[in-house]
Scaffold this active site. Structure first.
Site, PDB file in Angstrom:
ATOM      1  N   SER A 182      -3.102  -7.768   3.111  1.00  0.00           N
ATOM      2  CA  SER A 182      -3.504  -7.568   4.505  1.00  0.00           C
ATOM      3  C   SER A 182      -4.006  -8.867   5.119  1.00  0.00           C
ATOM      4  O   SER A 182      -3.731  -9.160   6.285  1.00  0.00           O
ATOM      5  CB  SER A 182      -4.583  -6.489   4.590  1.00  0.00           C
ATOM      6  N   ARG A 210      -1.308  -6.195  -7.632  1.00  0.00           N
ATOM      7  CA  ARG A 210      -0.217  -7.126  -7.352  1.00  0.00           C
ATOM      8  C   ARG A 210      -0.116  -8.189  -8.426  1.00  0.00           C
ATOM      9  O   ARG A 210       0.958  -8.702  -8.701  1.00  0.00           O
ATOM     10  CB  ARG A 210      -0.450  -7.821  -6.006  1.00  0.00           C
ATOM     11  N   HIS A 213       0.839  -1.204   0.000  1.00  0.00           N
ATOM     12  CA  HIS A 213       0.000   0.000   0.000  1.00  0.00           C
ATOM     13  C   HIS A 213       0.871   1.251   0.000  1.00  0.00           C
ATOM     14  O   HIS A 213       0.620   2.193  -0.752  1.00  0.00           O
ATOM     15  CB  HIS A 213      -0.897   0.054   1.248  1.00  0.00           C
ATOM     16  N   LYS A 219     -15.316  -8.228   4.791  1.00  0.00           N
ATOM     17  CA  LYS A 219     -14.106  -8.474   5.577  1.00  0.00           C
ATOM     18  C   LYS A 219     -14.387  -8.451   7.073  1.00  0.00           C
ATOM     19  O   LYS A 219     -15.255  -7.723   7.547  1.00  0.00           O
ATOM     20  CB  LYS A 219     -13.040  -7.412   5.262  1.00  0.00           C
TER      21      LYS A 219
END
Length: 166
Positions: A129, A91, A17, A41
């Site tokens: 994360s 990514r 990030h 999440k």
């Protein structure tokens, strides 16, 4: 120049990030890092903790401002802040497919709002994360994958969790 937003849950913020945010801060007049809610999440850090951690990480970058907008659509936040672009980090190809779909929805909601995709370095392409949280949960060291304030906060969360088990 254009203002931009970089929305995300940032639970926690990672070196990937940071790389994208630092890069984007050179491309835009102002970059708002927006702490948002992803309803799919489960969070380790509270919204307030995520906000404070991100602010610590970017306290020396005057082009980056960290704010929280947990209950708004991304396009609404962009309008509110006068942003003309949404920045997202990639990514891998899975990220691309996901981000393409989100960009499509955002473009439908606001045809004038563009999404800018920035790639992370290959050596950071595996950092997520979710993986950070999983590694920490089982006692792994992630200090090279997250900024120092985040590593300290993760260690504290782990210590508190272990104390609760006793």
């Amino acid at each position: 120049m254009i203002k931009a937003i970089f929305p995300g849950s940032f639970d926690p913020i990672t070196n990937g990030h940071v790389e994208v945010i630092e890069g984007a801060s050179h491309m835009f007049e102002k970059l708002y890092v927006v702490i948002m809610t992803n309803t799919s999440k489960k969070y380790l850090f509270t919204e307030k903790e995520r906000l404070e951690l991100a602010r610590k990480v970017f306290e020396n970058n005057e082009k980056v401002e960290v704010i929280a907008r947990p209950a708004e659509l991304t396009v609404e936040v962009a309008h509110e802040l006068g942003a003309g672009a949404i920045v997202r980090g990639l990514r891998n190809t899975a990220d691309f497919n996901y981000e393409r779909d989100i960009a499509g929805i955002n473009k439908t909601l606001d045809p004038d709002l563009n999404t800018v995709l920035l790639f992370t370095r290959p050596e950071d392409s595996f950092i997520s994360s979710s993986m950070i949280k999983e590694t920490v949960f089982f006692g792994g060291d992630v200090s090279t994958l997250v900024p120092k304030p985040v590593a300290a906060a993760l260690e504290e969360k782990l210590r508190n969790r272990n104390n609760e088990k006793k």
